[in-house]
Structure formats: structure tokens, C-alpha cells
Design an enzyme around this catalytic site. Structure first.
Site, short mmCIF file in Angstrom:
data_model
loop_
_atom_site.label_atom_id
_atom_site.label_comp_id
_atom_site.label_asym_id
_atom_site.label_seq_id
_atom_site.Cartn_x
_atom_site.Cartn_y
_atom_site.Cartn_z
N ARG A 43 34.68 50.36 54.56
CA ARG A 43 35.97 49.92 55.12
C ARG A 43 37.15 50.61 54.42
O ARG A 43 38.22 50.77 55.01
CB ARG A 43 36.07 48.39 55.03
CG ARG A 43 37.26 47.78 55.81
CD ARG A 43 37.11 46.26 55.91
NE ARG A 43 38.17 45.59 56.66
CZ ARG A 43 39.19 44.94 56.10
NH1 ARG A 43 39.28 44.85 54.79
NH2 ARG A 43 40.10 44.35 56.87
N LEU A 69 44.55 46.29 60.48
CA LEU A 69 43.10 46.31 60.52
C LEU A 69 42.67 44.86 60.40
O LEU A 69 43.04 44.17 59.45
CB LEU A 69 42.60 47.15 59.33
CG LEU A 69 41.13 47.17 58.94
CD1 LEU A 69 40.23 47.38 60.12
CD2 LEU A 69 40.89 48.28 57.95
N SER A 70 41.89 44.37 61.37
CA SER A 70 41.55 42.94 61.39
C SER A 70 40.75 42.53 60.16
O SER A 70 40.05 43.33 59.55
CB SER A 70 40.72 42.61 62.64
OG SER A 70 41.36 43.06 63.80
N GLN A 71 40.84 41.23 59.88
CA GLN A 71 40.06 40.61 58.80
C GLN A 71 38.56 40.81 59.10
O GLN A 71 38.13 40.64 60.25
CB GLN A 71 40.43 39.13 58.83
CG GLN A 71 39.80 38.27 57.81
CD GLN A 71 40.03 36.79 58.15
OE1 GLN A 71 40.68 36.46 59.15
NE2 GLN A 71 39.50 35.92 57.32
#
Ligand code: SAH
Length: 223
Positions: A43, A69-71
Site C-alpha cells: 500500500r 485513498l480509502s481506509q
């Protein structure tokens, strides 16, 4: 469907990644392929260098242009919901952003189509797909509120930005028994919804899963 090329990626320690996986399990993520894919996906490559050290925290992080950027929990939950009935052939993602969710999907389904409306984000995401040696991803610069008619139908559609209501075009581009995972609502909080097409009818079973926070899906409504 493919596995990523980790050569030269500078993978973060296994312990750091394992901690994230434990946290996702604590929050109820059970799909082992989804957990394994998140465990093996770097990530930190999807963030600017200044934020890369926070990549394995379970938190949303900025990627520029007021986007996020999503959790990891949300990425895991949405992917798990999308794959609830088994593996899928063709999936459309709306809102490529950093390309992280796309990269997770590309390891779990055959073909991923992904659209983004901010060109510099799309250019960076494509460079990441190349670096990771990913195949089976077809990206495009366009307004995803209309789906992607030329490539439809899709077995699954996942939207990582929130419209105020479910766009009809997305429902129309689902294959029989197709599934749409989408945050819907106004303002800062929305409902995560799952809509399943009932066979080849135009009936959809709808389920509201939980409250979520996404950036708005822009465009579309002005049509
Ligand atoms: N899936 C992304 C999340 C990015 S945030 C990731 O893993 O990083 C949501 C993204 O949706 C933003 O990049 C935003 O530019 C994009 N977006 C918003 N409205 C859109 C639209 N109508 N069409 C395509 N992309 C859109």
C-alpha cells in the site's frame, strides 16, 4: 487475475502488515483471499513519500486533488461484498484514484475496468500497475457516473466515490445476477449499499450495509 511482482518494491515488514490484517479480522473481515491479497499488496506505493510510513495504518489518507485513498477496512469490506457469491469475470471500478483498490481487484477477478476523472491521478495509477506487473486492468479517463457502456455488461461494479442516488446507468450495465457495491448519500456520511440483479430481470435486491465516508461522485447529474 494475476499476482503482483514484488521485485524492487521495498516491501514493509511482515509484522507491520500482519498487524493490519489482524485489525481487519477484528472488524469482521472473513474472506481469506481478500485478507491474503491485502497482506501482499504494498500500500505504501500508492501514497506520496511523505505519507508512505502510514500506509499500513487502518486509515484513509490523502492522495492530492482533495481525494483520498480509502481506509483498508473499507477496501476489504467492499471487496468482500463484491465477491460474496464467488469469483467474478468482469468488474468495473469507478474512481481509480491511487489505483490501490484496482490492484486488490486485479488479483481477485479476471478483468478490471476502471475509470477516473482526474488525469494526473490516472497517470500515476497506471505507472503503479506497470511497476507491479499487473495485467487485466483496462483504465480510462472518463466520468464514471455513466458507467462504461462500451465495455458493459459487468458481473460486478464498485464505486469508490459517493453519488446522491444510485445512477441508473450502473444498474443497466450489470450482467444477469450482477452486483453493485456503492456508497450513496449527501454530505460527509453515506450508506454503503449492495444491489444484486435478480437473474436477467431488472429487479434488484438491495441491502444497506453500514455508514461510510466517501468523497462525492462528481459529474453525471448535470446531464
Ligand atoms: N479507489 C480509490 C479511491 C479514490 S477516492 C483508491 O483506491 O485510491 C475516489 C476517486 O473517485 C477520486 O480519485 C475521484 O477523482 C474519483 N471520482 C469522483 N467522481 C468521479 C466520476 N464521476 N468519474 C470517475 N471518477 C470519479
Amino acid at each position: 487475475m494475476n499476482s503482483i511482482d514484488l521485485a524492487g518494491v521495498g516491501m514493509t515488514s511482515q509484522r507491520t502488515r500482519e498487524r493490519l490484517i489482524l485489525r481487519l479480522q477484528e472488524q469482521g473481515i472473513v474472506n481469506q483471499s481478500v485478507l491474503d491479497t491485502i497482506r501482499m499488496t504494498p500500500r505504501h506505493l500508492f501514497l506520496d513519500e511523505a505519507l508512505a510510513h502510514r500506509a499500513y495504518e487502518d486509515t484513509a489518507l490523502p492522495i492530492g486533488f482533495s481525494q483520498t485513498l480509502s481506509q483498508p477496512y473499507i477496501v476489504a469490506r467492499m471487496t468482500e461484498l463484491l465477491l460474496a457469491d464467488g469469483p467474478l469475470d468482469r468488474v468495473l471500478e469507478i474512481g481509480t484514484g491511487s489505483g490501490y483498490q484496482t490492484t486488490i481487484l486485479a488479483q481477485l477477478v479476471d478483468q478490471v475496468y476502471t475509470v477516473e476523472r482526474i488525469e494526473p491521478l490516472l497517470i500515476k495509477a497506471k505507472a503503479r500497475f506497470r511497476k507491479l506487473g499487473l495485467r487485466g486492468i483496462t483504465p480510462a479517463l472518463s466520468d464514471g457516473s455513466f458507467g462504461w457502456q462500451e465495455q458493459a455488461p459487468f458481473n460486478g461494479i464498485i464505486t469508490t466515490a459517493a453519488p446522491q442516488q444510485v445512477p441508473d446507468d450502473l444498474l443497466r450495465q450489470l450482467a444477469p445476477n450482477g452486483i453493485l457495491v456503492i456508497p450513496v448519500g449527501n454530505g460527509r456520511e453515506q450508506e454503503l449499499r449492495v444491489l444484486k440483479r435478480d437473474g436477467d430481470s431488472y429487479e434488484f435486491d438491495e441491502e444497506i450495509v453500514e455508514q461510510v465516508k466517501f468523497v462525492p461522485l462528481l459529474g453525471g447529474l448535470s446531464r
